[in-house]
Scaffold this motif. Sequence first.
Motif, PDB file in Angstrom:
ATOM      1  N   THR A  49       0.125  -5.161  38.214  1.00 51.91           N
ATOM      2  CA  THR A  49       0.968  -5.408  37.048  1.00 51.91           C
ATOM      3  C   THR A  49       1.305  -4.134  36.297  1.00 51.91           C
ATOM      4  N   GLY A  50       0.532  -3.064  36.538  1.00 55.80           N
ATOM      5  CA  GLY A  50       0.767  -1.827  35.803  1.00 55.80           C
ATOM      6  C   GLY A  50       0.145  -1.837  34.419  1.00 55.80           C
ATOM      7  N   GLN A  51      -0.805  -2.753  34.170  1.00 56.03           N
ATOM      8  CA  GLN A  51      -1.486  -2.783  32.863  1.00 56.03           C
ATOM      9  C   GLN A  51      -2.174  -1.447  32.592  1.00 56.03           C
ATOM     10  N   HIS A  52      -2.869  -0.913  33.615  1.00 58.84           N
ATOM     11  CA  HIS A  52      -3.322   0.475  33.573  1.00 58.84           C
ATOM     12  C   HIS A  52      -2.369   1.268  34.453  1.00 58.84           C
ATOM     13  N   TYR A  53      -1.719   2.248  33.884  1.00 57.82           N
ATOM     14  CA  TYR A  53      -0.661   2.937  34.625  1.00 57.82           C
ATOM     15  C   TYR A  53      -0.909   4.434  34.737  1.00 57.82           C
ATOM     16  N   ASP A  54      -1.918   4.950  34.028  1.00 57.32           N
ATOM     17  CA  ASP A  54      -2.261   6.363  34.138  1.00 57.32           C
ATOM     18  C   ASP A  54      -2.841   6.629  35.525  1.00 57.32           C
ATOM     19  N   GLU A  55      -2.523   7.774  36.099  1.00 58.10           N
ATOM     20  CA  GLU A  55      -3.006   8.128  37.441  1.00 58.10           C
ATOM     21  C   GLU A  55      -4.522   7.990  37.537  1.00 58.10           C
ATOM     22  N   ARG A  56      -5.239   8.477  36.533  1.00 57.90           N
ATOM     23  CA  ARG A  56      -6.695   8.456  36.601  1.00 57.90           C
ATOM     24  C   ARG A  56      -7.261   7.058  36.367  1.00 57.90           C
ATOM     25  N   MET A  57      -6.460   6.179  35.756  1.00 63.26           N
ATOM     26  CA  MET A  57      -6.933   4.837  35.465  1.00 63.26           C
ATOM     27  C   MET A  57      -6.536   3.838  36.551  1.00 63.26           C
ATOM     28  N   SER A  58      -5.697   4.255  37.498  1.00 62.43           N
ATOM     29  CA  SER A  58      -5.149   3.261  38.407  1.00 62.43           C
ATOM     30  C   SER A  58      -4.948   3.784  39.822  1.00 62.43           C
ATOM     31  N   GLU A  59      -3.919   4.625  40.019  1.00 61.96           N
ATOM     32  CA  GLU A  59      -3.510   4.961  41.380  1.00 61.96           C
ATOM     33  C   GLU A  59      -4.615   5.618  42.198  1.00 61.96           C
ATOM     34  N   VAL A  60      -5.452   6.434  41.558  1.00 62.56           N
ATOM     35  CA  VAL A  60      -6.521   7.103  42.291  1.00 62.56           C
ATOM     36  C   VAL A  60      -7.475   6.080  42.898  1.00 62.56           C
ATOM     37  N   PHE A  61      -7.619   4.925  42.250  1.00 59.77           N
ATOM     38  CA  PHE A  61      -8.503   3.891  42.783  1.00 59.77           C
ATOM     39  C   PHE A  61      -7.983   3.353  44.107  1.00 59.77           C
ATOM     40  N   PHE A  62      -6.675   3.180  44.212  1.00 53.94           N
ATOM     41  CA  PHE A  62      -6.111   2.671  45.459  1.00 53.94           C
ATOM     42  C   PHE A  62      -6.413   3.631  46.604  1.00 53.94           C
ATOM     43  N   ARG A  63      -6.281   4.918  46.341  1.00 53.89           N
ATOM     44  CA  ARG A  63      -6.555   5.911  47.389  1.00 53.89           C
ATOM     45  C   ARG A  63      -8.024   5.902  47.778  1.00 53.89           C
ATOM     46  N   GLN A  64      -8.893   5.964  46.780  1.00 51.14           N
ATOM     47  CA  GLN A  64     -10.312   6.124  47.082  1.00 51.14           C
ATOM     48  C   GLN A  64     -10.938   4.863  47.683  1.00 51.14           C
ATOM     49  N   LEU A  65     -10.428   3.700  47.324  1.00 49.73           N
ATOM     50  CA  LEU A  65     -11.013   2.453  47.808  1.00 49.73           C
ATOM     51  C   LEU A  65     -10.373   1.977  49.105  1.00 49.73           C
ATOM     52  N   GLY A  66      -9.389   2.721  49.598  1.00 57.03           N
ATOM     53  CA  GLY A  66      -8.728   2.314  50.829  1.00 57.03           C
ATOM     54  C   GLY A  66      -7.875   1.079  50.664  1.00 57.03           C
ATOM     55  N   LEU A  67      -7.460   0.802  49.412  1.00 59.85           N
ATOM     56  CA  LEU A  67      -6.580  -0.337  49.177  1.00 59.85           C
ATOM     57  C   LEU A  67      -5.177  -0.021  49.680  1.00 59.85           C
ATOM     58  N   PRO A  68      -4.489  -1.011  50.240  1.00 58.59           N
ATOM     59  CA  PRO A  68      -3.094  -0.763  50.596  1.00 58.59           C
ATOM     60  C   PRO A  68      -2.269  -0.529  49.338  1.00 58.59           C
ATOM     61  N   ALA A  69      -1.186   0.197  49.479  1.00 60.64           N
ATOM     62  CA  ALA A  69      -0.293   0.376  48.336  1.00 60.64           C
ATOM     63  C   ALA A  69       0.183  -0.987  47.879  1.00 60.64           C
ATOM     64  N   PRO A  70       0.272  -1.219  46.565  1.00 59.14           N
ATOM     65  CA  PRO A  70       0.730  -2.529  46.086  1.00 59.14           C
ATOM     66  C   PRO A  70       2.100  -2.871  46.661  1.00 59.14           C
ATOM     67  N   ASP A  71       2.270  -4.113  47.050  1.00 55.07           N
ATOM     68  CA  ASP A  71       3.582  -4.570  47.508  1.00 55.07           C
ATOM     69  C   ASP A  71       4.567  -4.632  46.350  1.00 55.07           C
ATOM     70  N   VAL A  72       4.032  -4.920  45.153  1.00 54.82           N
ATOM     71  CA  VAL A  72       4.858  -5.019  43.949  1.00 54.82           C
ATOM     72  C   VAL A  72       4.103  -4.365  42.804  1.00 54.82           C
ATOM     73  N   ASN A  73       4.799  -3.533  42.026  1.00 53.22           N
ATOM     74  CA  ASN A  73       4.227  -2.983  40.796  1.00 53.22           C
ATOM     75  C   ASN A  73       5.158  -3.368  39.657  1.00 53.22           C
ATOM     76  N   LEU A  74       4.653  -4.205  38.760  1.00 54.24           N
ATOM     77  CA  LEU A  74       5.494  -4.697  37.668  1.00 54.24           C
ATOM     78  C   LEU A  74       5.698  -3.654  36.582  1.00 54.24           C
ATOM     79  N   GLY A  75       4.821  -2.658  36.509  1.00 54.26           N
ATOM     80  CA  GLY A  75       5.014  -1.546  35.590  1.00 54.26           C
ATOM     81  C   GLY A  75       5.082  -1.932  34.130  1.00 54.26           C
ATOM     82  N   VAL A  76       4.243  -2.873  33.684  1.00 56.52           N
ATOM     83  CA  VAL A  76       4.363  -3.338  32.299  1.00 56.52           C
ATOM     84  C   VAL A  76       3.847  -2.323  31.275  1.00 56.52           C
ATOM     85  N   GLY A  77       2.893  -1.483  31.654  1.00 56.37           N
ATOM     86  CA  GLY A  77       2.375  -0.485  30.717  1.00 56.37           C
ATOM     87  C   GLY A  77       1.497  -1.099  29.634  1.00 56.37           C
ATOM     88  N   SER A  78       1.202  -0.292  28.627  1.00 59.19           N
ATOM     89  CA  SER A  78       0.289  -0.733  27.573  1.00 59.19           C
ATOM     90  C   SER A  78       1.063  -1.423  26.450  1.00 59.19           C
TER      91      SER A  78
END
Length: 371
Positions: free
Chosen positions: A44-73
């Motif tokens: 949903t993009g609730q956390h959108y900062d690189e350190r709060m979100s995207e780095v987790f996908f890389r480190q946990l081996g999660l696939p890239a989200p199919d959809v990012n709603l980008g709602v922000g804070s």
Amino acid sequence: MTGMTEHVQPLVMHVTGARPNFPKAAPVLAALADLPVRQLLVHTGQHYDERMSEVFFRQLGLPAPDVNLGVGSGPHGAQTAAIMVGLEELVLERRPDLVVVYGDVNSTVAAALVAAKLQIPLAHVEAGLRSFDLTMPEEINRLVTDRLADLLLVTSPDAIAHLGNEGVDPDRIHLVGNPMIDTLLRHLDELDVDSARTLVGLPPEEPYVVATLHRPGNVDDPADVAELVAAVHGVADQVRIVIPLHPRGRERLQAAGLLDHERVLAAEPLGYLEFLALVQGSVGVVTDSGGVQEETTVMGVPCLTLRPSTERPVTITHGTNRLVTRAQLPAVMAEVLSAGRAAPGTTPVPPLWDGQAGPRIAAVLARHLGL
């Protein structure tokens, strides 16, 4: 062959949005990948900062989200509403056979409301946790999500009791263990304490405590912030304290003089592996986070939780966690430092926190889907 219709595999939509969701979702996605289902990962993009979100996908081996709603804070109401608007459109378009939500963040309750109104079955991973503190936004999210969920996937026996007391049909409740612990155990051997120390600027060999503080009850009211800073300084009088500063409350803590003590070391939010490595190397943790209480329990690290209650009491009865007030913190930390850390493997761990929650959850979801 003419006249035959192709069988379409059921679609499972996973809704994530904030840092705590990602280590919970990773084992479920991995386990479902071995089954005849299609998966749609929504961020949903609730956390959108690189350190709060995207780095987790890389480190946990999660696939890239199919959809990012980008709602922000934003304020709770505005953020939840924006997530609902985006999810409703997506659910109507994709028509999933099952929506899976995680934890207790705004993305979770927003997805639960959308799924319920559109009559899509809902599974809640980490159901049944209760702090009984209605001043916590997360407690409202838990109560609403569990009321709407068709499948309640619980991490500990106390959660079963809470749901039973609320009148939930026992057939909907499944004790599966804790998928966040699956992720922790999978990555335990990758934790590099020395690199984490270097990253945050810690001198070699110096003992230290890690603190994570962001709950409204600690960082919203100026009087609470002043008390908190005094308590942290009381700990820093005894030992170096490293605080990765969450965006929530950062300015208030700094304005109240958090960094005026020479042994308080601020850091930017860390990636999953870096943060856990820092915890692994510490002599103790001070937190108001839910997930950190669970991670320290399995890692055998003493944890002092600055809250009047916890929705994870199993971390107290079967772990290293202890509830403390701000006034108590310096004295209790002195006890922790005096006792030292227990030998590895000697602290109790809750039942089914064994690294196999993901497959158990996948099995429950598969049965629901008729696979």
